[in-house]
Structures are given as structure tokens and as C-alpha cells.
Motif scaffolding. Structure first.
Motif, PDB file in Angstrom:
ATOM      1  N   ILE A   1    -107.858  39.212   3.870  1.00 16.53           N
ATOM      2  CA  ILE A   1    -109.410  39.291   3.830  1.00 16.53           C
ATOM      3  C   ILE A   1    -109.712  40.686   4.443  1.00 16.53           C
ATOM      4  O   ILE A   1    -109.642  40.884   5.573  1.00 16.53           O
ATOM      5  CB  ILE A   1    -110.097  38.024   4.598  1.00 16.53           C
ATOM      6  CG1 ILE A   1    -109.441  36.606   4.102  1.00 16.53           C
ATOM      7  CG2 ILE A   1    -111.334  38.043   4.302  1.00 16.53           C
ATOM      8  CD1 ILE A   1    -109.873  35.555   5.076  1.00 16.53           C
ATOM      9  N   ALA A   2    -110.514  41.268   3.459  1.00 15.02           N
ATOM     10  CA  ALA A   2    -110.918  42.868   3.736  1.00 15.02           C
ATOM     11  C   ALA A   2    -112.556  42.439   4.025  1.00 15.02           C
ATOM     12  O   ALA A   2    -113.223  42.177   3.357  1.00 15.02           O
ATOM     13  CB  ALA A   2    -110.692  43.581   2.812  1.00 15.02           C
ATOM     14  N   ILE A   3    -113.002  43.136   5.086  1.00 19.01           N
ATOM     15  CA  ILE A   3    -114.341  43.070   5.568  1.00 19.01           C
ATOM     16  C   ILE A   3    -115.114  44.381   5.940  1.00 19.01           C
ATOM     17  O   ILE A   3    -114.491  45.171   6.882  1.00 19.01           O
ATOM     18  CB  ILE A   3    -114.685  42.088   6.844  1.00 19.01           C
ATOM     19  CG1 ILE A   3    -113.577  40.751   6.532  1.00 19.01           C
ATOM     20  CG2 ILE A   3    -115.891  41.848   7.142  1.00 19.01           C
ATOM     21  CD1 ILE A   3    -113.436  39.968   7.900  1.00 19.01           C
ATOM     22  N   ASP A   4    -116.182  44.550   5.258  1.00 15.67           N
ATOM     23  CA  ASP A   4    -116.804  45.895   5.699  1.00 15.67           C
ATOM     24  C   ASP A   4    -118.376  45.704   5.088  1.00 15.67           C
ATOM     25  O   ASP A   4    -118.544  44.786   4.270  1.00 15.67           O
ATOM     26  CB  ASP A   4    -116.228  47.112   4.928  1.00 15.67           C
ATOM     27  CG  ASP A   4    -116.676  48.307   5.659  1.00 15.67           C
ATOM     28  OD1 ASP A   4    -116.052  48.690   6.493  1.00 15.67           O
ATOM     29  OD2 ASP A   4    -117.787  48.814   5.088  1.00 15.67           O
ATOM     30  N   ALA A   5    -119.248  46.528   5.465  1.00 19.28           N
ATOM     31  CA  ALA A   5    -120.410  46.595   5.270  1.00 19.28           C
ATOM     32  C   ALA A   5    -120.784  47.445   3.866  1.00 19.28           C
ATOM     33  O   ALA A   5    -122.016  46.979   3.061  1.00 19.28           O
ATOM     34  CB  ALA A   5    -121.477  46.995   6.261  1.00 19.28           C
ATOM     35  N   GLU A   6    -119.917  48.067   3.415  1.00 21.84           N
ATOM     36  CA  GLU A   6    -120.105  49.023   2.415  1.00 21.84           C
ATOM     37  C   GLU A   6    -119.452  48.346   1.087  1.00 21.84           C
ATOM     38  O   GLU A   6    -118.105  48.323   0.964  1.00 21.84           O
ATOM     39  CB  GLU A   6    -119.451  50.377   2.602  1.00 21.84           C
ATOM     40  CG  GLU A   6    -120.185  51.317   3.797  1.00 21.84           C
ATOM     41  CD  GLU A   6    -121.756  51.492   3.777  1.00 21.84           C
ATOM     42  OE1 GLU A   6    -122.208  51.687   2.670  1.00 21.84           O
ATOM     43  OE2 GLU A   6    -122.308  51.185   4.907  1.00 21.84           O
ATOM     44  N   PRO A   7    -120.313  48.025   0.009  1.00 22.75           N
ATOM     45  CA  PRO A   7    -119.708  47.720  -1.217  1.00 22.75           C
ATOM     46  C   PRO A   7    -118.466  48.595  -1.517  1.00 22.75           C
ATOM     47  O   PRO A   7    -117.648  48.160  -2.194  1.00 22.75           O
ATOM     48  CB  PRO A   7    -120.998  47.557  -2.243  1.00 22.75           C
ATOM     49  CG  PRO A   7    -122.022  47.386  -1.429  1.00 22.75           C
ATOM     50  CD  PRO A   7    -121.729  48.250  -0.050  1.00 22.75           C
ATOM     51  N   ALA A   8    -118.728  49.935  -1.810  1.00 23.04           N
ATOM     52  CA  ALA A   8    -117.799  50.857  -2.387  1.00 23.04           C
ATOM     53  C   ALA A   8    -116.525  50.517  -1.793  1.00 23.04           C
ATOM     54  O   ALA A   8    -115.149  50.657  -2.255  1.00 23.04           O
ATOM     55  CB  ALA A   8    -118.136  52.236  -2.191  1.00 23.04           C
ATOM     56  N   LYS A   9    -116.201  50.330  -0.240  1.00 22.99           N
ATOM     57  CA  LYS A   9    -114.954  50.270   0.652  1.00 22.99           C
ATOM     58  C   LYS A   9    -114.417  48.749   0.036  1.00 22.99           C
ATOM     59  O   LYS A   9    -113.242  48.779   0.066  1.00 22.99           O
ATOM     60  CB  LYS A   9    -115.476  50.319   1.871  1.00 22.99           C
ATOM     61  CG  LYS A   9    -115.841  51.691   2.368  1.00 22.99           C
ATOM     62  CD  LYS A   9    -116.023  51.845   3.830  1.00 22.99           C
ATOM     63  CE  LYS A   9    -116.475  53.189   4.087  1.00 22.99           C
ATOM     64  NZ  LYS A   9    -116.565  53.431   5.810  1.00 22.99           N
ATOM     65  N   LEU A  10    -115.439  47.729  -0.083  1.00 26.00           N
ATOM     66  CA  LEU A  10    -114.626  46.591  -0.423  1.00 26.00           C
ATOM     67  C   LEU A  10    -113.896  46.704  -1.891  1.00 26.00           C
ATOM     68  O   LEU A  10    -113.118  46.069  -2.163  1.00 26.00           O
ATOM     69  CB  LEU A  10    -116.118  45.622  -0.398  1.00 26.00           C
ATOM     70  CG  LEU A  10    -116.197  45.021   0.877  1.00 26.00           C
ATOM     71  CD1 LEU A  10    -117.742  44.325   0.909  1.00 26.00           C
ATOM     72  CD2 LEU A  10    -115.636  44.654   1.991  1.00 26.00           C
ATOM     73  N   GLU A  11    -114.533  47.352  -2.728  1.00 26.64           N
ATOM     74  CA  GLU A  11    -114.042  47.511  -4.062  1.00 26.64           C
ATOM     75  C   GLU A  11    -112.800  48.250  -3.921  1.00 26.64           C
ATOM     76  O   GLU A  11    -111.715  48.047  -4.750  1.00 26.64           O
ATOM     77  CB  GLU A  11    -115.078  48.168  -4.894  1.00 26.64           C
ATOM     78  CG  GLU A  11    -114.602  48.627  -6.359  1.00 26.64           C
ATOM     79  CD  GLU A  11    -114.110  46.913  -7.186  1.00 26.64           C
ATOM     80  OE1 GLU A  11    -113.319  46.962  -7.730  1.00 26.64           O
ATOM     81  OE2 GLU A  11    -115.003  45.999  -6.754  1.00 26.64           O
TER      82      GLU A  11
END
Length: 349
Positions: free
Chosen positions: A195-205
């Protein structure tokens, strides 16, 4: 021929932009020191914290910064046996084999500039032998900066410390260079869920491309969301690299009772403290900090290089933006706004 002077980006006042100082003088090398012409430097959130004063007072101003880079050895002091002039090297903050020669002082038009055992925001640098690792074959000089901090810390946390069993459930909280390096290394351990978690959509992609099975946007409800993805139990491991006391607390909260481990590499601002429920500790949860992924650079840098050369691990995806040395303050600002994964600073490539 060794130049007599060079340019450097120097922190002269906390909270203010770094200054490009011309005509910094090359000092005489002490035993155990190595003079390196830098080609590239990497930019880590630690430098943002140092420059903005989030690590407290800096008694060394004016002060050179930067702790990951790559370049060519120009000269060595006595007692140096690990590298020689002409060698290409990785520079990093984690101490390896060789002499520890301490910091350096440079004379300049603004007076004496202080530097630690390794600095990289300059055309030339004097580093301790133990902060240098010969550049492994097959690693481009620009990619090499990742081997100075991001990869040995993030991948090292997985390979040297977590070593998750096959089928484990793992959360990676914070997707900067360290978190994404950890995500890449998890491929070696066959986890059932990442499960990857971050506030930035580009990093989640990007995390999806690097092996995440689930992605979540960071926020106050993240612990409940992780539990929802794990049948209410929580994850076996959380690797936290988001950089605040709050996210360390969230990482601890999302691991399961009865053996769950939160391993964190964050260094929150100096004034922050974490708060944990002692009952969760006696229920078997664990929490531990990581110093550079417990890496030994002389063994782990070649090991990580082999994964790139032989298995095609996609380290290049971590280098999201490129800046010149003159643009160092733009890079720091962008990293502070969390718009970057890892910035590459072009120096004398």
C-alpha cells in the motif's frame, strides 16, 4: 590540472536562499581526504530542513550543504587507499570503509566557509575517504547520485532491516526518493500487498508502476483506510518516510498488533515529538528508527547496482527533475512544496 578555485552554493543565513560564491579556494588535503570534481548532486529533503533552520541553530555558518553526488577524483591525501586520481566515485553521507578525516574549511571572498565530511553543492569538494565508493560498472554518472542516499536508505531499510516474509502486507508512507526506493526493493520479497501512501497524485501513479498493489491519498483518515484494506488488522510492516511526527504516529497506528513493525527514516523538524499509546506497545506493536537503512556502502552500493544492471530495476524513474547549480534555490523550493521525487543538480557534467 587541479584548479585553484571553484564555485559553490553556500548557506549563509538560515531561512534565506543559498548564495553562489565564486573563487572559493581549494584547501590543502589532510590525511584521509579526497578532492573530487563533481558532475552531479542529488537533492534530499534533509537539505531543505537544514537551509530553512528546521534542524535548529547552525553553528557552522557559512556552511556548504549536499550529501549525495557523483564525480571524478582529482587528488587524494596521504593514507587514502580506496580511490585514486581519475576514479569515478559515488559520494554519500553514510560512512563506509576508509579514513574519517572530518570536515574542511574553505577560504573565500565571504570569509571562511565550513563543510562536513561530505558536501556536494559545488564544482569541487573535499570529502573523507569513507564517504566515497567507486562507481560500479554500468551505472551512469547522473543515476549514481541515488546511490549516495535515497537507494541505500530506502532500499536498505527493506533489504537490511525489514526483510519481509513472502506474503507480507506492507505500507510505504511517503513517496519521495526513500519511499520509492523502498517500493522498488520490495520486489525482491514477494509481498502479498503493498500500500503506497502520499499526498501527491503523480507520486501515487508512479508507485503503481513500481509495484504498489494499492494507493491511498495521505490524510487524517489514512489509518482507517489502511485497516479497511487489510480486513481490519493493519499491515505487517509500515515503512515511514514522509517526514513528520504525525506521519510516524500514523505509521505506528496502521501496523497490526502482535508483531507489526513501523520502521521510520523521517527526521521531523527539531521541535516535533511523537506520541504513542503505551498499550499498543504491550499489545506487540513495534517501532524503530533507521539510520541510512543500516547500509554498509562498500557492500550495498555494488549490490544495488547489480539489481539495476542485471535485473533492470527502474531507478531512473526516481530522478524527476533536473536543475543547474545556479537553480539550486528553485530546486529547494520545489522540493519543499513536494513537487519533486528526487532532483538532479547538474554541476560539471
Amino acid at each position: 590540472m587541479i584548479p585553484e578555485t571553484f564555485r559553490a552554493a553556500v548557506l549563509t543565513e538560515l531561512g534565506q536562499p543559498l548564495q553562489i560564491i565564486e573563487q572559493v579556494k581549494v584547501p590543502a588535503l589532510k590525511p584521509g581526504q579526497v578532492l573530487v570534481r563533481l558532475h552531479y548532486a542529488g537533492l534530499c529533503h534533509s537539505q531543505v530542513m537544514e537551509a530553512r533552520g528546521h534542524r535548529g541553530a547552525d553553528p557552522y555558518l557559512p556552511h556548504m550543504l549536499g550529501h549525495e553526488g557523483s564525480g571524478e577524483v582529482l587528488a587524494v591525501g596521504s593514507a587514502v587507499t580506496k580511490v585514486k586520481p581519475g576514479d569515478q566515485v559515488v559520494l554519500g553521507w553514510i560512512r563506509g570503509q576508509g579514513e574519517e578525516a572530518g570536515g574542511s574549511q574553505y577560504e573565500s571572498p565571504i570569509g571562511t566557509i565550513n563543510a562536513g565530511g561530505v558536501t556536494t553543492f559545488s564544482e569541487l569538494t573535499v570529502a573523507s575517504e569513507n564517504r566515497c565508493v567507486p562507481l560500479p560498472a554500468g551505472i551512469p554518472m547522473d543515476l549514481a547520485v541515488l546511490f549516495g542516499c535515497a537507494l541505500p536508505t530506502g532500499a536498505g531499510m527493506v533489504m537490511n532491516q525489514l526483510k519481509p516474509e513472502p506474503g507480507a502486507r506492507v505500507a510505504v508512507l511517503g513517496l519521495g526518493g526513500i519511499g520509492l526506493s523502498a517500493l522498488i526493493a520490495l520486489q525482491l520479497f514477494s509481498p502479498a500487498q503493498v500500500i503506497a501512501i502520499d499526498a501527491e497524485p503523480a507520486k501515487l501513479e508512479l508507485a503503481k508502476q513500481l509495484g504498489a498493489t494499492d494507493t491511498l491519498s495521505a490524510g487524517p483518515e489514512i489509518v482507517e483506510q489502511v485497516r479497511g484494506l487489510t480486513g481490519g488488522l493493519g499491515v505487517d510492516y509500515c515503512l515511514e518516510a514522509a517526514g513528520s511526527a504525525q506521519t510516524i504516529e500514523q505509521g505506528f497506528a496502521m501496523v497490526k498488533r502482535g508483531g507489526g513493525l513501523c520502521l521510520f527514516a523521517s527526521h521531523p523538524p527539531a521541535e516535533q515529538r511523537i506520541s504513542l499509546d503505551p498499550f499498543e506497545l504491550i499489545c506487540g506493536k513495534r517501532i524503530q528508527g533507521s539510520w541510512g537503512g543500516a547500509s554498509q556502502p562498500d557492500q550495498d552500493v555494488p549490490r544495488l547496482a547489480e539489481l539495476f544492471v542485471r535485473q533492470g530495476f527502474p531507478y531512473q524513474k526516481l530522478l524527476s527533475h533536473s536543475f543547474s547549480l545556479e537553480q539550486i534555490n528553485e530546486a529547494l523550493d520545489a522540493l519543499e512544496r513536494r513537487q519533486l521525487v528526487r532532483a538532479l543538480i547538474r554541476i560539471s557534467a
